[in-house]
Design a protein around this motif. Structure first.
Motif, PDB file in Angstrom:
ATOM      1  N   PRO A 110      -2.788  68.610  17.323  1.00 37.78           N
ATOM      2  CA  PRO A 110      -3.444  67.768  18.331  1.00 37.78           C
ATOM      3  C   PRO A 110      -3.973  66.445  17.770  1.00 37.78           C
ATOM      4  N   ASP A 111      -4.500  66.458  16.540  1.00 37.30           N
ATOM      5  CA  ASP A 111      -5.005  65.218  15.947  1.00 37.30           C
ATOM      6  C   ASP A 111      -3.879  64.211  15.738  1.00 37.30           C
ATOM      7  N   THR A 112      -2.710  64.708  15.327  1.00 33.38           N
ATOM      8  CA  THR A 112      -1.554  63.827  15.163  1.00 33.38           C
ATOM      9  C   THR A 112      -1.112  63.273  16.509  1.00 33.38           C
ATOM     10  N   ALA A 113      -1.137  64.098  17.540  1.00 33.28           N
ATOM     11  CA  ALA A 113      -0.746  63.646  18.878  1.00 33.28           C
ATOM     12  C   ALA A 113      -1.700  62.576  19.393  1.00 33.28           C
ATOM     13  N   LEU A 114      -2.994  62.766  19.161  1.00 30.42           N
ATOM     14  CA  LEU A 114      -3.975  61.764  19.565  1.00 30.42           C
ATOM     15  C   LEU A 114      -3.707  60.441  18.853  1.00 30.42           C
ATOM     16  N   PHE A 115      -3.512  60.503  17.545  1.00 35.23           N
ATOM     17  CA  PHE A 115      -3.250  59.305  16.749  1.00 35.23           C
ATOM     18  C   PHE A 115      -1.973  58.610  17.238  1.00 35.23           C
ATOM     19  N   ALA A 116      -0.899  59.385  17.462  1.00 38.29           N
ATOM     20  CA  ALA A 116       0.365  58.814  17.914  1.00 38.29           C
ATOM     21  C   ALA A 116       0.205  58.131  19.266  1.00 38.29           C
ATOM     22  N   GLY A 117      -0.550  58.764  20.160  1.00 42.07           N
ATOM     23  CA  GLY A 117      -0.775  58.154  21.466  1.00 42.07           C
ATOM     24  C   GLY A 117      -1.522  56.840  21.364  1.00 42.07           C
ATOM     25  N   ILE A 118      -2.472  56.763  20.445  1.00 43.75           N
ATOM     26  CA  ILE A 118      -3.256  55.538  20.269  1.00 43.75           C
ATOM     27  C   ILE A 118      -2.396  54.381  19.788  1.00 43.75           C
ATOM     28  N   VAL A 119      -1.450  54.649  18.886  1.00 38.97           N
ATOM     29  CA  VAL A 119      -0.686  53.553  18.275  1.00 38.97           C
ATOM     30  C   VAL A 119       0.678  53.337  18.922  1.00 38.97           C
ATOM     31  N   HIS A 120       1.032  54.105  19.948  1.00 38.68           N
ATOM     32  CA  HIS A 120       2.418  54.048  20.438  1.00 38.68           C
ATOM     33  C   HIS A 120       2.794  52.714  21.075  1.00 38.68           C
ATOM     34  N   GLU A 121       1.813  51.938  21.540  1.00 42.50           N
ATOM     35  CA  GLU A 121       2.099  50.633  22.162  1.00 42.50           C
ATOM     36  C   GLU A 121       1.637  49.473  21.280  1.00 42.50           C
ATOM     37  N   VAL A 122       1.429  49.715  19.992  1.00 47.73           N
ATOM     38  CA  VAL A 122       0.851  48.660  19.159  1.00 47.73           C
ATOM     39  C   VAL A 122       1.774  47.440  19.062  1.00 47.73           C
ATOM     40  N   GLY A 123       3.087  47.639  19.133  1.00 50.00           N
ATOM     41  CA  GLY A 123       3.997  46.503  19.121  1.00 50.00           C
ATOM     42  C   GLY A 123       3.782  45.607  20.328  1.00 50.00           C
ATOM     43  N   ALA A 124       3.542  46.211  21.501  1.00 52.69           N
ATOM     44  CA  ALA A 124       3.281  45.439  22.707  1.00 52.69           C
ATOM     45  C   ALA A 124       1.951  44.686  22.595  1.00 52.69           C
ATOM     46  N   PHE A 125       0.937  45.316  22.008  1.00 48.14           N
ATOM     47  CA  PHE A 125      -0.332  44.615  21.782  1.00 48.14           C
ATOM     48  C   PHE A 125      -0.111  43.407  20.870  1.00 48.14           C
ATOM     49  N   TYR A 126       0.702  43.586  19.843  1.00 48.49           N
ATOM     50  CA  TYR A 126       0.957  42.472  18.931  1.00 48.49           C
ATOM     51  C   TYR A 126       1.684  41.341  19.656  1.00 48.49           C
ATOM     52  N   LEU A 127       2.664  41.681  20.492  1.00 47.01           N
ATOM     53  CA  LEU A 127       3.361  40.647  21.255  1.00 47.01           C
ATOM     54  C   LEU A 127       2.387  39.885  22.147  1.00 47.01           C
ATOM     55  N   LEU A 128       1.492  40.591  22.811  1.00 42.89           N
ATOM     56  CA  LEU A 128       0.499  39.932  23.661  1.00 42.89           C
ATOM     57  C   LEU A 128      -0.406  39.022  22.836  1.00 42.89           C
ATOM     58  N   SER A 129      -0.706  39.428  21.605  1.00 41.57           N
ATOM     59  CA  SER A 129      -1.572  38.604  20.753  1.00 41.57           C
ATOM     60  C   SER A 129      -0.901  37.288  20.373  1.00 41.57           C
ATOM     61  N   ARG A 130       0.439  37.244  20.408  1.00 40.64           N
ATOM     62  CA  ARG A 130       1.188  36.044  20.040  1.00 40.64           C
ATOM     63  C   ARG A 130       1.680  35.262  21.260  1.00 40.64           C
ATOM     64  N   ALA A 131       1.467  35.804  22.460  1.00 40.29           N
ATOM     65  CA  ALA A 131       2.090  35.236  23.653  1.00 40.29           C
ATOM     66  C   ALA A 131       1.668  33.800  23.932  1.00 40.29           C
ATOM     67  N   ALA A 132       0.420  33.460  23.615  1.00 41.04           N
ATOM     68  CA  ALA A 132      -0.047  32.094  23.885  1.00 41.04           C
ATOM     69  C   ALA A 132       0.702  31.057  23.050  1.00 41.04           C
ATOM     70  N   GLU A 133       1.246  31.472  21.909  1.00 37.54           N
ATOM     71  CA  GLU A 133       1.999  30.554  21.052  1.00 37.54           C
ATOM     72  C   GLU A 133       3.400  30.284  21.594  1.00 37.54           C
ATOM     73  N   PHE A 134       3.865  31.153  22.503  1.00 37.02           N
ATOM     74  CA  PHE A 134       5.229  31.055  23.018  1.00 37.02           C
ATOM     75  C   PHE A 134       5.193  31.129  24.548  1.00 37.02           C
ATOM     76  N   PRO A 135       4.878  30.011  25.214  1.00 38.45           N
ATOM     77  CA  PRO A 135       4.793  30.023  26.683  1.00 38.45           C
ATOM     78  C   PRO A 135       6.078  30.573  27.313  1.00 38.45           C
ATOM     79  N   GLY A 136       5.892  31.456  28.285  1.00 44.11           N
ATOM     80  CA  GLY A 136       7.029  32.021  28.999  1.00 44.11           C
ATOM     81  C   GLY A 136       7.634  33.246  28.363  1.00 44.11           C
ATOM     82  N   ILE A 137       7.091  33.686  27.239  1.00 42.37           N
ATOM     83  CA  ILE A 137       7.706  34.819  26.539  1.00 42.37           C
ATOM     84  C   ILE A 137       7.607  36.114  27.346  1.00 42.37           C
ATOM     85  N   LEU A 138       6.635  36.207  28.253  1.00 41.54           N
ATOM     86  CA  LEU A 138       6.486  37.413  29.051  1.00 41.54           C
ATOM     87  C   LEU A 138       7.202  37.320  30.393  1.00 41.54           C
TER      88      LEU A 138
END
Length: 278
Positions: A141-169
């Motif tokens: 269960p601890d591994t499942a919790l951890f995996a769920g927390i980080v499973h969208e981290v790539g999308a969070f990173y893209l959002l963090s860079r979105a202002a540098e690339f207008p229209g990327i979304l």
């Protein structure tokens, strides 16, 4: 630069290890690395958490939450909180802090709204994954919790860079999946030192189909993703079930059914979700 070129640029940078993180993320990553050391015991974890006043306060608050305070006994010290939560739970909590920090530097209200929705989705998936792991698939269960927390981290990173690339979304979500999610997501997960079995389970979400009944960590995440009442604002994975249709998912589990498990665990899911939204 058009959208696809922007996605390819960020993905190429990520593949080379050129990830632009805020300073507070780097500090949290160092803390995560220390907590992942097999020699990290409760005393060391306590000192590491105490070095960050905001994290220290959050750790005590979470230890006193319904999800972790089964006895109803309030505690007030970081040391007691660490003893109650354990180092593995602390790793998940620090991962949650890192993921939220990655998306927190958005000044654009529309982008910040996507970040907030993505975290709501993430928190639901993580809470559901932990309960499904404990009650259904019997993976850790601890591994499942951890995996769920980080499973969208790539999308969070893209959002963090979105202002540098207008229209990327703009455009179709499939373009993000095909040209960015795998490369960007894998690079960020690697930087966060996510264990290979967790990375493999998350990779299964990028194009995988879950089995029913679910059997492994990847199936656990896929089922939790389908059941999350808040869908990801970034994309819908191939083969995903809508939240409305997901409510009809049911199958036999021993003497009962999955629907019974969900109803019996609803309070636990809500408590875990509340913890992650603190």
């Amino acid at each position: 630069m058009d959208r696809l070129d922007a996605l390819k640029t960020i993905a190429a940078q990520a593949s080379r290890g050129e990830l632009a993180f805020p300073a507070n993320v780097e500090a949290s990553i160092r803390l995560q690395q220390a907590l992942q050391d097999p020699d990290c015991h409760a005393d060391l974890a306590t000192r590491l958490i105490q070095a960050d006043p905001l994290l220290a306060a959050r750790t005590v608050a979470i230890a006193n939450s319904v999800a972790y305070n089964r006895s109803g006994t309030e505690i007030s010290s970081v040391r007691s909180a660490v003893q109650r939560l354990g180092v593995r739970t602390l790793q998940s909590l620090v991962a949650a802090v890192i993921v939220r920090q990655i998306g927190s530097r958005q000044a654009d209200p529309a982008l910040q709204a996507k970040v907030n929705l993505l975290w709501q989705h993430t928190a639901h998936v993580a809470a559901l994954a932990m309960v499904i792991a404990r009650r259904v698939t019997h993976v850790d269960p601890d591994t499942a919790l951890f995996a769920g927390i980080v499973h969208e981290v790539g999308a969070f990173y893209l959002l963090s860079r979105a202002a540098e690339f207008p229209g990327i979304l703009d455009g179709e979500p499939e373009e993000w999946i095909g040209h960015g999610e795998i490369d960007i997501g894998h690079a960020v997960l690697d930087r966060l030192m996510v264990p290979e079995p967790v990375m493999a389970a998350i990779a299964a979400m990028w194009g995988g189909m879950r089995a029913l009944p679910p059997e492994n960590l990847g199936d656990t995440l896929l089922l939790a993703d389908d059941l999350a009442p808040v869908p990801s604002p970034m994309h819908t994975r191939p083969g995903a079930t809508t939240p409305q249709a997901a409510r009809t998912i049911d199958f036999a589990i021993g003497e009962g059914t999955f629907d019974q498990v969900l109803r019996e665990s609803a309070h636990e899911v809500e408590a875990l979700y509340a913890v992650l939204m603190l």
